[in-house]
Design a protein around this motif. Structure first.
Motif, PDB file in Angstrom:
ATOM      1  N   ASN A   1       1.029  -0.951   0.011  1.00 44.62           N
ATOM      2  CA  ASN A   1      -0.016   0.147   0.023  1.00 44.62           C
ATOM      3  C   ASN A   1       0.956   1.357  -0.221  1.00 44.62           C
ATOM      4  O   ASN A   1       0.349   2.150  -0.476  1.00 44.62           O
ATOM      5  CB  ASN A   1      -0.866  -0.073   1.398  1.00 44.62           C
ATOM      6  CG  ASN A   1      -1.851  -1.160   1.036  1.00 44.62           C
ATOM      7  OD1 ASN A   1      -2.342  -1.374  -0.032  1.00 44.62           O
ATOM      8  ND2 ASN A   1      -2.448  -1.700   2.141  1.00 44.62           N
ATOM      9  N   GLY A   2       1.943   1.270   0.456  1.00 39.14           N
ATOM     10  CA  GLY A   2       2.991   2.272   0.510  1.00 39.14           C
ATOM     11  C   GLY A   2       4.436   1.958   0.461  1.00 39.14           C
ATOM     12  O   GLY A   2       5.067   1.609   1.582  1.00 39.14           O
ATOM     13  N   HIS A   3       5.181   1.868  -0.603  1.00 37.39           N
ATOM     14  CA  HIS A   3       6.360   1.089  -0.781  1.00 37.39           C
ATOM     15  C   HIS A   3       7.620   2.252   0.012  1.00 37.39           C
ATOM     16  O   HIS A   3       8.359   1.718   0.919  1.00 37.39           O
ATOM     17  CB  HIS A   3       6.762   1.469  -2.111  1.00 37.39           C
ATOM     18  CG  HIS A   3       5.828   0.613  -2.983  1.00 37.39           C
ATOM     19  ND1 HIS A   3       4.870   0.974  -3.637  1.00 37.39           N
ATOM     20  CD2 HIS A   3       5.926  -0.814  -3.295  1.00 37.39           C
ATOM     21  CE1 HIS A   3       3.938   0.232  -4.252  1.00 37.39           C
ATOM     22  NE2 HIS A   3       4.842  -1.004  -4.083  1.00 37.39           N
ATOM     23  N   ARG A   4       7.124   3.436  -0.261  1.00 37.54           N
ATOM     24  CA  ARG A   4       8.129   4.455   0.724  1.00 37.54           C
ATOM     25  C   ARG A   4       7.895   4.116   2.176  1.00 37.54           C
ATOM     26  O   ARG A   4       8.872   4.040   2.875  1.00 37.54           O
ATOM     27  CB  ARG A   4       8.135   5.612   0.285  1.00 37.54           C
ATOM     28  CG  ARG A   4       9.009   6.853   0.932  1.00 37.54           C
ATOM     29  CD  ARG A   4      10.313   6.445   0.943  1.00 37.54           C
ATOM     30  NE  ARG A   4      11.169   7.648   1.686  1.00 37.54           N
ATOM     31  CZ  ARG A   4      11.765   8.654   1.188  1.00 37.54           C
ATOM     32  NH1 ARG A   4      11.506   9.067  -0.278  1.00 37.54           N
ATOM     33  NH2 ARG A   4      12.522   9.486   1.697  1.00 37.54           N
ATOM     34  N   GLU A   5       6.851   4.087   2.782  1.00 37.61           N
ATOM     35  CA  GLU A   5       6.610   4.165   4.052  1.00 37.61           C
ATOM     36  C   GLU A   5       6.702   2.706   4.583  1.00 37.61           C
ATOM     37  O   GLU A   5       7.418   2.780   5.612  1.00 37.61           O
ATOM     38  CB  GLU A   5       4.933   4.164   4.263  1.00 37.61           C
ATOM     39  CG  GLU A   5       4.391   4.018   5.515  1.00 37.61           C
ATOM     40  CD  GLU A   5       2.687   4.052   5.786  1.00 37.61           C
ATOM     41  OE1 GLU A   5       2.480   3.807   6.783  1.00 37.61           O
ATOM     42  OE2 GLU A   5       2.322   4.053   4.815  1.00 37.61           O
ATOM     43  N   GLU A   6       6.656   1.590   3.687  1.00 38.50           N
ATOM     44  CA  GLU A   6       7.218   0.505   4.134  1.00 38.50           C
ATOM     45  C   GLU A   6       8.754   0.327   4.432  1.00 38.50           C
ATOM     46  O   GLU A   6       9.301  -0.263   5.485  1.00 38.50           O
ATOM     47  CB  GLU A   6       7.114  -0.707   3.205  1.00 38.50           C
ATOM     48  CG  GLU A   6       7.074  -2.045   3.674  1.00 38.50           C
ATOM     49  CD  GLU A   6       6.463  -2.980   2.711  1.00 38.50           C
ATOM     50  OE1 GLU A   6       6.782  -4.277   2.598  1.00 38.50           O
ATOM     51  OE2 GLU A   6       5.139  -2.713   2.648  1.00 38.50           O
ATOM     52  N   PHE A   7       9.443   1.043   3.455  1.00 33.01           N
ATOM     53  CA  PHE A   7      10.867   1.183   3.529  1.00 33.01           C
ATOM     54  C   PHE A   7      11.282   1.925   4.947  1.00 33.01           C
ATOM     55  O   PHE A   7      12.194   1.584   5.591  1.00 33.01           O
ATOM     56  CB  PHE A   7      11.504   1.723   2.581  1.00 33.01           C
ATOM     57  CG  PHE A   7      13.025   2.321   2.545  1.00 33.01           C
ATOM     58  CD1 PHE A   7      13.890   1.198   2.548  1.00 33.01           C
ATOM     59  CD2 PHE A   7      13.572   3.529   2.630  1.00 33.01           C
ATOM     60  CE1 PHE A   7      15.218   1.297   2.721  1.00 33.01           C
ATOM     61  CE2 PHE A   7      14.672   3.847   3.143  1.00 33.01           C
ATOM     62  CZ  PHE A   7      15.565   2.750   3.075  1.00 33.01           C
ATOM     63  N   GLU A   8      10.681   3.094   5.316  1.00 32.85           N
ATOM     64  CA  GLU A   8      10.889   3.965   6.547  1.00 32.85           C
ATOM     65  C   GLU A   8      10.670   3.173   7.701  1.00 32.85           C
ATOM     66  O   GLU A   8      11.170   3.181   8.461  1.00 32.85           O
ATOM     67  CB  GLU A   8      10.019   5.121   6.258  1.00 32.85           C
ATOM     68  CG  GLU A   8      10.365   6.214   5.165  1.00 32.85           C
ATOM     69  CD  GLU A   8      11.838   6.492   5.241  1.00 32.85           C
ATOM     70  OE1 GLU A   8      12.520   6.498   6.400  1.00 32.85           O
ATOM     71  OE2 GLU A   8      12.270   6.835   4.040  1.00 32.85           O
ATOM     72  N   ILE A   9       9.417   2.270   7.767  1.00 34.85           N
ATOM     73  CA  ILE A   9       9.178   1.464   8.874  1.00 34.85           C
ATOM     74  C   ILE A   9      10.426   0.349   9.030  1.00 34.85           C
ATOM     75  O   ILE A   9      10.715   0.378  10.266  1.00 34.85           O
ATOM     76  CB  ILE A   9       7.968   0.950   8.741  1.00 34.85           C
ATOM     77  CG1 ILE A   9       6.664   1.729   8.750  1.00 34.85           C
ATOM     78  CG2 ILE A   9       7.775  -0.136  10.009  1.00 34.85           C
ATOM     79  CD1 ILE A   9       5.410   1.376   8.310  1.00 34.85           C
ATOM     80  N   LEU A  10      10.745  -0.053   8.232  1.00 28.35           N
ATOM     81  CA  LEU A  10      11.777  -1.030   8.413  1.00 28.35           C
ATOM     82  C   LEU A  10      13.151  -0.576   8.736  1.00 28.35           C
ATOM     83  O   LEU A  10      13.726  -0.727   9.665  1.00 28.35           O
ATOM     84  CB  LEU A  10      11.854  -1.942   6.894  1.00 28.35           C
ATOM     85  CG  LEU A  10      11.087  -2.681   6.398  1.00 28.35           C
ATOM     86  CD1 LEU A  10      11.144  -3.090   5.041  1.00 28.35           C
ATOM     87  CD2 LEU A  10      10.784  -4.103   7.192  1.00 28.35           C
ATOM     88  N   LYS A  11      13.606   0.851   8.047  1.00 26.94           N
ATOM     89  CA  LYS A  11      14.688   1.403   8.390  1.00 26.94           C
ATOM     90  C   LYS A  11      14.733   2.068   9.980  1.00 26.94           C
ATOM     91  O   LYS A  11      15.739   1.912  10.572  1.00 26.94           O
ATOM     92  CB  LYS A  11      14.871   2.643   7.529  1.00 26.94           C
ATOM     93  CG  LYS A  11      15.929   3.391   7.712  1.00 26.94           C
ATOM     94  CD  LYS A  11      15.973   4.443   6.586  1.00 26.94           C
ATOM     95  CE  LYS A  11      17.184   5.345   6.859  1.00 26.94           C
ATOM     96  NZ  LYS A  11      17.338   6.711   5.753  1.00 26.94           N
ATOM     97  N   ASN A  12      13.377   2.423  10.310  1.00 22.36           N
ATOM     98  CA  ASN A  12      13.378   2.794  11.749  1.00 22.36           C
ATOM     99  C   ASN A  12      13.476   1.700  12.677  1.00 22.36           C
ATOM    100  O   ASN A  12      14.056   1.979  13.744  1.00 22.36           O
ATOM    101  CB  ASN A  12      11.909   3.380  11.839  1.00 22.36           C
ATOM    102  CG  ASN A  12      11.672   4.015  13.159  1.00 22.36           C
ATOM    103  OD1 ASN A  12      12.352   4.952  13.735  1.00 22.36           O
ATOM    104  ND2 ASN A  12      10.851   3.438  13.952  1.00 22.36           N
ATOM    105  N   GLU A  13      13.023   0.374  12.371  1.00 18.51           N
ATOM    106  CA  GLU A  13      13.278  -0.681  13.420  1.00 18.51           C
ATOM    107  C   GLU A  13      14.672  -0.829  13.537  1.00 18.51           C
ATOM    108  O   GLU A  13      15.065  -1.065  14.640  1.00 18.51           O
ATOM    109  CB  GLU A  13      12.552  -1.837  12.781  1.00 18.51           C
ATOM    110  CG  GLU A  13      10.729  -1.797  13.138  1.00 18.51           C
ATOM    111  CD  GLU A  13      10.547  -1.448  14.384  1.00 18.51           C
ATOM    112  OE1 GLU A  13      11.112  -2.008  15.449  1.00 18.51           O
ATOM    113  OE2 GLU A  13       9.623  -0.622  14.471  1.00 18.51           O
ATOM    114  N   LEU A  14      15.673  -0.735  12.452  1.00 13.61           N
ATOM    115  CA  LEU A  14      16.998  -1.103  12.402  1.00 13.61           C
ATOM    116  C   LEU A  14      17.773  -0.022  13.424  1.00 13.61           C
ATOM    117  O   LEU A  14      18.383  -0.248  14.232  1.00 13.61           O
ATOM    118  CB  LEU A  14      17.460  -0.958  11.037  1.00 13.61           C
ATOM    119  CG  LEU A  14      17.035  -1.794  10.020  1.00 13.61           C
ATOM    120  CD1 LEU A  14      17.989  -1.956   8.629  1.00 13.61           C
ATOM    121  CD2 LEU A  14      17.079  -3.327  10.731  1.00 13.61           C
TER     122      LEU A  14
END
Length: 336
Positions: free
Chosen positions: A253-266
């Motif tokens: 539903n949101g490719h950039r949003e998904e990337f940012e969530i993954l990056k934030n968990e790191l």
């Protein structure tokens, strides 16, 4: 089987050997009624040693080996005979294992190479016999040293997978399918979250006989850094991957949003993970036309390389290998 065969965290009690006591003895034989001191030294207590083994991939073999008790050194004896050293205990562990002290949390050992040995706990030194304490004014010393105590305590052994590339993504993003296509690995694949419960490794055959290792890691969810989902079981394994491939499905539903969530968990788990090299792979892209690919590309961060792939349709996989190899070997020129 996956849950029981892959063990990446174990707690064991270790006790190294006590040093043997030195001997208090004086030479006595049929020719010598009152000889000088000839008490021998005690032997060293046994060490507890970690040894790396490339043939191991889990800590499973230590599950029922919770108490590691090493031999004591033998006491010294007459005629300046030194006692036997305790037999060292060798604990074989897979490459990528670290050992921590449970009480302090300090990392005390890190095994990265096959055959590498590190003393986890030193055995106590043997005591000196009374022959060491003879002086011109005290030619018959009546004392010797006791052996030193060994060390003891609870240790944590933790395995962090060694791989060149780590696959990062939400559950069911297509990571396992990708691994099965570009390597000979056969991970479990199904259409539900957390199909992968443990890291799966595979070797990618590259040009001119070259290869690199890829790890499919358990799917991350928002809040993983706080222990949600598989939490730390996933996150600790990416600390040794120099390149992270973010796998984001085309139907997200949101490719950039998904990337940012993954990056934030790191970032929440360990900010140093953001210093690694990132590549974004949009999986399942065989369902996209050129217009949709262009729209998705505009969403993605400009400073992170991206590629559209389809594991099932075998699209973009050669270019993906080139991207990964280039990230791992920045100065090498890739010939088409």
């Amino acid at each position: 089987m996956e849950k029981t065969n892959f063990i990446d965290y174990i707690r064991i009690f270790c006790k190294s050997g006590h040093g043997g006591a030195g001997s208090t003895h004086f030479m006595r034989n049929k020719l010598t009624a009152f000889g000088g001191p000839d008490g021998g030294d005690g032997g060293r207590g046994a060490h507890i040693i970690l040894r790396g083994s490339k043939d191991l991939w889990t800590l499973l073999h230590l599950r029922y080996f919770k108490n590691v008790l090493a031999d004591n050194g033998e006491n010294g004896s007459k005629n300046n005979c030194t006692g036997r050293d305790g037999k060292d205990v060798i604990i074989e562990v897979p490459l990528g294992t670290i050992a921590k002290d449970e009480e302090t949390g300090k990392v005390e050992a890190e095994i990265l190479e096959d055959g590498q040995e590190i003393i986890l706990m030193k055995g106590g030194r043997g005591g000196q016999g009374n022959s060491h304490f003879a002086t011109p004014t005290n030619q018959a010393p009546q004392h010797s040293q006791p052996g030193e105590e060994g060390e003891e305590g609870w240790k944590i052994l933790e395995l962090k997978v060694l791989a060149d590339v780590g696959l990062v993504g939400f559950p069911n993003a297509g990571k396992s399918t990708l691994l099965s296509v570009i390597t000979a690995a056969k991970p479990k694949i199904a259409n539900y979250a957390f199909t992968t419960l443990t890291p799966q490794l595979g070797m990618v055959d590259y040009r001119d006989g070259k290869s690199f290792c890829v790890a499919d890691l358990p799917g991350i969810i928002e809040g993983a850094a706080e222990g949600k989902g598989l939490g730390f079981r996933f996150l600790r394994h990416i600390e040794r991957n120099p390149v992270l491939l973010f796998v984001i499905p085309a139907d997200s539903n949101g490719h950039r949003e998904e990337f940012e969530i993954l990056k934030n968990e790191l970032r929440e788990y360990n900010p140093e993970l953001l210093d690694k090299k990132f590549i974004i792979a949009i999986s399942k892209s065989d369902m996209l036309d050129d217009e949709l690919k262009e729209a998705i590309a505009k969403e993605l961060p400009e400073d992170v390389p991206h590629i559209f792939i389809s594991s099932l349709a075998n699209q973009g996989l050669v270019k993906l290998k080139d991207l990964l190899w280039a990230a791992l070997n920045e100065n090498e020129i890739i010939h088409e």
